[in-house]
Design a protein around this motif. Structure first.
Motif, short mmCIF file in Angstrom:
data_model
loop_
_atom_site.label_atom_id
_atom_site.label_comp_id
_atom_site.label_asym_id
_atom_site.label_seq_id
_atom_site.Cartn_x
_atom_site.Cartn_y
_atom_site.Cartn_z
N ARG A 225 -12.56 -0.66 -9.16
CA ARG A 225 -12.51 0.71 -9.67
C ARG A 225 -11.16 1.01 -10.31
N ALA A 226 -10.11 0.49 -9.71
CA ALA A 226 -8.78 0.68 -10.29
C ALA A 226 -8.69 0.00 -11.66
N ALA A 227 -9.30 -1.18 -11.77
CA ALA A 227 -9.29 -1.90 -13.05
C ALA A 227 -10.04 -1.16 -14.14
N GLU A 228 -11.02 -0.34 -13.75
CA GLU A 228 -11.78 0.44 -14.72
C GLU A 228 -11.20 1.85 -14.90
N ASN A 229 -9.99 2.05 -14.38
CA ASN A 229 -9.24 3.31 -14.57
C ASN A 229 -9.93 4.52 -13.95
N ALA A 230 -10.47 4.34 -12.74
CA ALA A 230 -11.05 5.47 -12.02
C ALA A 230 -9.94 6.46 -11.65
N ALA A 231 -10.27 7.75 -11.65
CA ALA A 231 -9.27 8.78 -11.33
C ALA A 231 -8.72 8.57 -9.92
N ASN A 232 -9.60 8.27 -8.99
CA ASN A 232 -9.21 7.96 -7.61
C ASN A 232 -10.02 6.75 -7.15
N PRO A 233 -9.46 5.53 -7.29
CA PRO A 233 -10.22 4.31 -6.98
C PRO A 233 -10.76 4.28 -5.55
N MET A 410 -22.51 -3.92 -11.38
CA MET A 410 -21.65 -2.82 -10.95
C MET A 410 -20.55 -2.56 -11.98
N ILE A 411 -19.90 -3.62 -12.42
CA ILE A 411 -18.83 -3.47 -13.42
C ILE A 411 -19.39 -2.94 -14.73
N ASP A 412 -20.56 -3.45 -15.12
CA ASP A 412 -21.20 -2.97 -16.36
C ASP A 412 -21.55 -1.49 -16.25
N ALA A 413 -22.03 -1.06 -15.07
CA ALA A 413 -22.36 0.36 -14.87
C ALA A 413 -21.13 1.24 -15.01
N MET A 414 -19.99 0.77 -14.47
CA MET A 414 -18.76 1.55 -14.60
C MET A 414 -18.27 1.59 -16.04
N LYS A 415 -18.44 0.49 -16.78
CA LYS A 415 -18.03 0.45 -18.18
C LYS A 415 -18.91 1.36 -19.04
N PHE A 417 -21.20 3.87 -18.01
CA PHE A 417 -21.36 5.28 -17.62
C PHE A 417 -20.06 5.92 -17.14
N GLY A 418 -19.04 5.10 -16.91
CA GLY A 418 -17.76 5.61 -16.42
C GLY A 418 -17.61 5.39 -14.93
N PRO A 419 -16.43 5.01 -14.46
CA PRO A 419 -16.22 4.76 -13.03
C PRO A 419 -16.36 6.00 -12.16
N ASP A 420 -16.16 7.18 -12.76
CA ASP A 420 -16.24 8.42 -11.99
C ASP A 420 -17.59 9.14 -12.14
N SER A 421 -18.54 8.47 -12.80
CA SER A 421 -19.89 9.02 -12.88
C SER A 421 -20.63 8.72 -11.58
N LEU A 422 -21.73 9.43 -11.35
CA LEU A 422 -22.52 9.17 -10.15
C LEU A 422 -23.07 7.76 -10.18
N THR A 423 -23.49 7.28 -11.36
CA THR A 423 -24.00 5.92 -11.49
C THR A 423 -22.93 4.89 -11.13
N GLY A 424 -21.73 5.08 -11.66
CA GLY A 424 -20.64 4.15 -11.38
C GLY A 424 -20.27 4.13 -9.91
N ARG A 425 -20.17 5.30 -9.30
CA ARG A 425 -19.80 5.37 -7.89
C ARG A 425 -20.91 4.83 -6.99
N LEU A 426 -22.16 5.18 -7.29
CA LEU A 426 -23.28 4.72 -6.48
C LEU A 426 -23.42 3.21 -6.56
N SER A 427 -23.19 2.63 -7.73
CA SER A 427 -23.23 1.17 -7.87
C SER A 427 -22.20 0.52 -6.96
N CYS A 428 -21.02 1.13 -6.86
CA CYS A 428 -19.96 0.59 -5.98
C CYS A 428 -20.38 0.67 -4.51
N ILE A 429 -21.03 1.76 -4.13
CA ILE A 429 -21.46 1.92 -2.74
C ILE A 429 -22.56 0.91 -2.40
#
Length: 479
Positions: A225-233, A410-415, A417-429
């Motif tokens: 998440r930090a690598a994808e520049n999330a506001a709060n990894p 997961m990485i593709d979802a963050m790229k 939809f954004g790491p701080d989107s619900l999709t990006g965060r849910l993929s990480c969980i």
């Protein structure tokens, strides 16, 4: 038996689908299934130069390398034309996973050899724990609790200390240490198993609790998440803990009901409340830190504790050196003997891992997984499930098969939809709170040559499903 049949179904259905796709002109070439590399462009056709649109002919001939890329858009697959000896090869899309032959090679060089190295080191450390008497002391302290969860394990048995180390390593996100501890636990439990070809109740309980993957510090997820520049990894840390904890409790209850465990034990309830209290206390502390403090704490806690375990083992062994002398050995020779056992274990599990990974490779490259995933997402969408959730489901569906594949989703979802989107965060969980079920079963039971895993696979998949459902509710609540 169930795992064997599932493996055969994946293999045979994937091969049938590939052959059908070739003869129905769905695929131009199936060489990629055998020899392709993950991420490589897929060959979808070949034509003579004069059969292509004029602008493509002109573009290909003008290029020095005779290669023309059309519609270059990061959101879509490029179409690449490569002119060579009167014909133009057309590529589009990317390969989902390594082909069969590269997968057999990478399973050895990229997975088994590093795993053997981890096994050698940590099995050496565990041998020191045994000879020094540290594992016996740990088992004595935890026996009252483990007797309730694993009633078939004798008091003070060494498997208790190995399982404790495995759970602790998982809890701290130390995957490299968790696997050697877990394999040693399975080998120790196998010594108590009256039917060596069939999984015992204790082994099934251990595997299902392991599958839930109770995690305190999801270090790798925070790093991605930090690598994808999330506001709060680290903002997914609490949802990951809650989801994996509920999964662990569900695994214990479901397997416990099957094995008729007494849930009314006071010591068991006290231990459970103690774990909950410890988790809540740590969460309060972490939430009291600022962003830099959280990053510093999460990146150092697990590593520090692992170093303390190794250092503590060595110091305790030095203090108890007389026990090594009594065994006519030294501390270093004991470490080497344990490391040698780790090497043998790694060689034993290699065929099981390779067979499972090759089947998964065919499953993904055949397109069957994509069809099933799209079908499930389509069904969920028509049931009124939010698009942000359905977009993250491929991670959850691939996670039991392949950690690397689900991590890629997961990485593709963050790229996308954004790491701080619900999709990006849910993929990480999803990635954090479920286990690579088929790989784990192949490795753990393969290491002790257990053929009949009984209800382990079904129970572990059920726990994975509970984690997925829990993750959706928790993510929707938090974000």
């Amino acid at each position: 038996m169930v795992l064997s049949r599932f493996w055969l179904v994946i293999f045979i259905s994937s091969i049938f689908f590939i052959v059908f796709g070739l003869f129905s002109s769905q695929y131009y070439s199936i060489d990629y299934v055998l020899n392709g590399q993950q991420g490589e462009p897929l060959l979808i056709g070949e034509k003579y130069l004069n059969e292509l649109p004029q602008f493509v002919q002109d573009s290909v001939q003008k290029k020095e390398d005779k290669t023309f890329v059309l519609n270059k858009n990061e959101a879509d697959a490029d179409t690449t034309y490569v002119y060579n000896k009167q014909t133009v090869k057309i590529y589009s899309g990317k390969q989902k996973a390594d082909g069969l032959l590269p997968m057999t090679k990478s399973s050895l060089f990229d997975l088994i050899l590093p795993l053997i190295a981890y096994l050698a080191f940590f099995c050496g450390i565990m041998e020191l724990l045994i000879i020094s008497g540290a594992s016996e002391r740990l088992a004595k302290k935890l026996s009252p609790l483990f007797a309730k969860v694993f009633p078939s394990i004798p008091k003070n048995h060494e498997s208790i200390s190995y399982m404790t180390l495995n759970f602790s390593a998982n809890f701290l996100g130390l995957d490299s240490a968790a696997t050697p501890f877990g394999l040693k636990a399975m080998q120790s439990l196998q010594e108590l198993n009256p039917d060596k070809d069939k999984a015992s109740d204790a082994q099934i309980m251990f595997m299902c609790l392991h599958a839930a993957g109770l995690t305190l510090i999801p270090t790798s997820i925070i790093g991605y998440r930090a690598a994808e520049n999330a506001a709060n990894p680290a903002d997914v840390m609490l949802p990951c803990i809650i989801t994996s904890f509920i999964g662990t409790i569900a695994a214990f209850i479901l397997v416990g009901i099957k094995q008729k465990i007494n849930f009314k034990s006071a010591s068991l309830l006290a231990a459970l409340m103690g774990v909950i209290g410890a988790i809540v206390g740590l969460l309060f502390y972490v939430n009291s830190l600022d962003l830099i403090g959280k990053n510093y704490f999460t990146s150092n806690l697990s590593g520090l504790l692992l170093i303390l375990i190794i250092g503590g083992t060595l110091i305790f062994s030095f203090v108890q050196e007389k026990k090594f002398v009594d065994q006519k050995t030294t501390i270093f020779d004991t470490f080497v003997a344990g490391a040698n056992n780790g090497l043998k274990t790694g060689v034993t599990i290699f065929p099981y891992v390779m067979g499972m990974l090759v089947a998964i490779s065919l499953f993904r490259n055949s397109g069957l997984f994509e069809i099933i995933a799209n079908g499930i997402s389509f069904l969920f969408a028509h049931l009124g499930v939010a698009k942000e959730i359905t977009d993250s489901l491929p991670v959850a569906m691939l996670r039991p098969f392949s950690s690397g594949g689900s991590r890629g989703f997961m990485i593709d979802a963050m790229k996308q939809f954004g790491p701080d989107s619900l999709t990006g965060r849910l993929s990480c969980i999803f990635q954090c709170s479920a286990e690579t079920t088929f790989y784990v079963i192949a490795v753990y039971f393969g290491s002790i040559n257990v053929k009949n895993t009984r209800y382990t696979l079904g129970m572990m998949l059920l726990v994975d499903l509970i984690c997925v459902i829990t993750a959706i509710f928790v993510a929707s609540w938090f974000f």
